[in-house]
Design an enzyme around this catalytic site. Sequence first.
Site, PDB file in Angstrom:
ATOM      1  N   ASP A  26       0.856  -1.186   0.000  1.00 28.49           N
ATOM      2  CA  ASP A  26       0.000   0.000   0.000  1.00 28.49           C
ATOM      3  C   ASP A  26       0.891   1.235   0.000  1.00 28.49           C
ATOM      4  O   ASP A  26       2.077   1.174   0.334  1.00 28.49           O
ATOM      5  CB  ASP A  26      -0.914   0.005   1.227  1.00 28.49           C
ATOM      6  CG  ASP A  26      -2.115   0.926   1.060  1.00 28.49           C
ATOM      7  OD1 ASP A  26      -2.339   1.414  -0.071  1.00 28.49           O
ATOM      8  OD2 ASP A  26      -2.829   1.173   2.046  1.00 28.49           O
ATOM      9  N   GLU A  41       1.883   4.033  -4.091  1.00 27.42           N
ATOM     10  CA  GLU A  41       1.396   2.658  -4.200  1.00 27.42           C
ATOM     11  C   GLU A  41       2.335   1.812  -5.063  1.00 27.42           C
ATOM     12  O   GLU A  41       2.633   0.651  -4.735  1.00 27.42           O
ATOM     13  CB  GLU A  41      -0.018   2.658  -4.772  1.00 27.42           C
ATOM     14  CG  GLU A  41      -1.053   3.201  -3.801  1.00 27.42           C
ATOM     15  CD  GLU A  41      -2.397   3.461  -4.465  1.00 27.42           C
ATOM     16  OE1 GLU A  41      -3.395   3.519  -3.739  1.00 27.42           O
ATOM     17  OE2 GLU A  41      -2.438   3.617  -5.699  1.00 27.42           O
ATOM     18  N   ASP A  76      -5.111  -2.788  -2.414  1.00 29.75           N
ATOM     19  CA  ASP A  76      -6.429  -2.156  -2.481  1.00 29.75           C
ATOM     20  C   ASP A  76      -6.467  -1.050  -3.530  1.00 29.75           C
ATOM     21  O   ASP A  76      -7.443  -0.297  -3.605  1.00 29.75           O
ATOM     22  CB  ASP A  76      -6.867  -1.625  -1.114  1.00 29.75           C
ATOM     23  CG  ASP A  76      -5.909  -0.599  -0.531  1.00 29.75           C
ATOM     24  OD1 ASP A  76      -5.619   0.396  -1.213  1.00 29.75           O
ATOM     25  OD2 ASP A  76      -5.465  -0.783   0.612  1.00 29.75           O
ATOM     26  N   ASP A 136      -1.184  -0.964   5.092  1.00 28.02           N
ATOM     27  CA  ASP A 136      -1.647   0.409   5.315  1.00 28.02           C
ATOM     28  C   ASP A 136      -0.991   1.015   6.554  1.00 28.02           C
ATOM     29  O   ASP A 136      -0.551   2.169   6.551  1.00 28.02           O
ATOM     30  CB  ASP A 136      -3.167   0.418   5.442  1.00 28.02           C
ATOM     31  CG  ASP A 136      -3.708   1.792   5.801  1.00 28.02           C
ATOM     32  OD1 ASP A 136      -3.812   2.640   4.893  1.00 28.02           O
ATOM     33  OD2 ASP A 136      -4.026   2.026   6.985  1.00 28.02           O
ATOM     34  N   HIS A 141      -4.969 -37.049   6.726  1.00 27.08           N
ATOM     35  CA  HIS A 141      -4.279 -38.095   5.970  1.00 27.08           C
ATOM     36  C   HIS A 141      -4.915 -38.300   4.596  1.00 27.08           C
ATOM     37  O   HIS A 141      -6.060 -37.924   4.344  1.00 27.08           O
ATOM     38  CB  HIS A 141      -4.314 -39.411   6.750  1.00 27.08           C
ATOM     39  CG  HIS A 141      -5.702 -39.916   7.003  1.00 27.08           C
ATOM     40  ND1 HIS A 141      -6.453 -40.590   6.053  1.00 27.08           N
ATOM     41  CD2 HIS A 141      -6.502 -39.818   8.091  1.00 27.08           C
ATOM     42  CE1 HIS A 141      -7.629 -40.897   6.545  1.00 27.08           C
ATOM     43  NE2 HIS A 141      -7.701 -40.439   7.778  1.00 27.08           N
ATOM     44  N   GLU A 195      -7.611 -40.863  15.895  1.00 26.43           N
ATOM     45  CA  GLU A 195      -9.033 -40.703  15.598  1.00 26.43           C
ATOM     46  C   GLU A 195      -9.883 -41.270  16.741  1.00 26.43           C
ATOM     47  O   GLU A 195      -9.404 -42.052  17.581  1.00 26.43           O
ATOM     48  CB  GLU A 195      -9.359 -41.407  14.274  1.00 26.43           C
ATOM     49  CG  GLU A 195     -10.800 -41.293  13.813  1.00 26.43           C
ATOM     50  CD  GLU A 195     -11.250 -39.855  13.634  1.00 26.43           C
ATOM     51  OE1 GLU A 195     -11.529 -39.192  14.655  1.00 26.43           O
ATOM     52  OE2 GLU A 195     -11.346 -39.387  12.484  1.00 26.43           O
TER      53      GLU A 195
END
Length: 537
Positions: free
Chosen positions: A17, A58, A83, A132, A341, A417
């Site tokens: 920016d 910019e 932006d 920014d 997995h 699991e």
Amino acid sequence: MADQAPRPAREFVVEADGGSRGNPGPAGYGAVVLDPVTGEALVEAAEYLGVVTNNVAEYRGLLAGLRAAAELDPDATVHVRMDSKLVVEQMSGRWKIKHPDMKPLAAEAARVFPPARVTYEWIPRASNKHADRLANEAMDAGARGEAWSPSDSTAELDAAAADRAAPAGRTAGSRRTGAASAVAPAGTEGGDGGEPAPDGGGAAVGEPLARAGRGRVDAASLGAGTRAATSTGASATGTSGAGAPATGTSATGTSGAGAPATGTSGTGTSATGTSGAGAPATGAPGTGASATGAPATGAPGLGVAAETSGEADVRAAKVVASPGWGPPDMGAPATFVLLRHGETPLTPQKRFSGSGGSDPSLSPVGREQAERVAASLARRGTIEAVVASPLARTRETAGIVAARLGLEVAIEEGLRETDFGAWEGLTFGEVRERHPADLDAWLASPDAEPTGGGESFAATGTRIAATRDRLVAAYAGRTVLLVSHVTPIKTFVRLALGAPPESLFRMELSAASLSAVAYYADGGASVRLFNETSHLR
């Protein structure tokens, strides 16, 4: 000596920016190079420019970001997010560049990387907070007659705090903005008066990459106005307590209209990807998996038994809603990249496949999936350790990835699991026919166990919370690949978001998919990525 295999090129996200207080007026730029999976800030750059226009600032930010990425890896591929509609459209070749001050800057930016390795995406200003703030820090420093100092920068922390205060769906962690450039009004940026190129040619706007990353620590400067971000930092402990249900085994699925997704081996259909900041860390960490590959140990219920699922959800939600300000520098988070997995022979058949069944290995398809995810993670180059569930399918997946990354595999019992008892190896329909009452109870309550003394989702949640606490303490400030299953991965995500138990039935998790959660020293957690499968396509 045998020839070594070529090193895979890395992938970066550059956010940039620039601003001018007067246009033209006192101006500065900011840029940050991010890891596309974890969102870790790898390099920050900022500079005061004197009196120039907003558009020139910019372009200078873009150029600085590309150069910083090239210093990290000149062979990388880069996805730029800004932006500035003007810069994105001009660098993509869709608008002409007419202003004499911007033509040389654009040409210089185009020479940093071959054009085929750079894509551009427009994002809303609210999604470009980090860059920014860097630009504003540079302008503030210039107003004081000083140069921007990396060691004094709080841009990343400021952006993180703003994200926490933002409404749901507008944080930096949810930047899935690929459609934005298609609907944004053209020509909204002033200054250059660019116009569409006659042929509309140029590089296509790339597929958006999920944003993560708020891990900031000071490091040696790479040059004037540039800072490298390292992966050291304070340790963080995990989030909530017992009672977190998860969906089933190797994926979610649906049994009919309105029916919740069950824990079978196939992939589900009803889920939505989600992102956000989440639950605070509680509980004393146990003895965790070591960086040298030793198995992690510790009692499954450590530090979480006193808190109910509902209390944990309420507490986590308060953390999400509270903007707050952390210490001056919390250090890099512990980031868990969660890999499900690859497929087994049971996966396409949608059969329950937990930790109490036949323990299948990967199928040929599953091994190919593991190779693909290994190549993708090698290109990114950010994984520092690999930890896996003890089951065969996760150990095999982890082994393929770790071999590609040059790492060892640590085994963590807590990542296994759920045990589905007598339902192991059966389809949802078969369980419905044989054990209808038990199935109804299991779908209605996280405390219900599968037929034959399997593990309830509440018990699984307690286990995962304790496992998370151990691993966060053991891998503070590092990026770790956890190779696990549907139930554990969804539970990590649910706890981080502070979401209610029923949210687990609304997530889809594909075989060999990647998700990511970061844990901060102040107790915050942030979901960075969920069910990402682009590496399989």
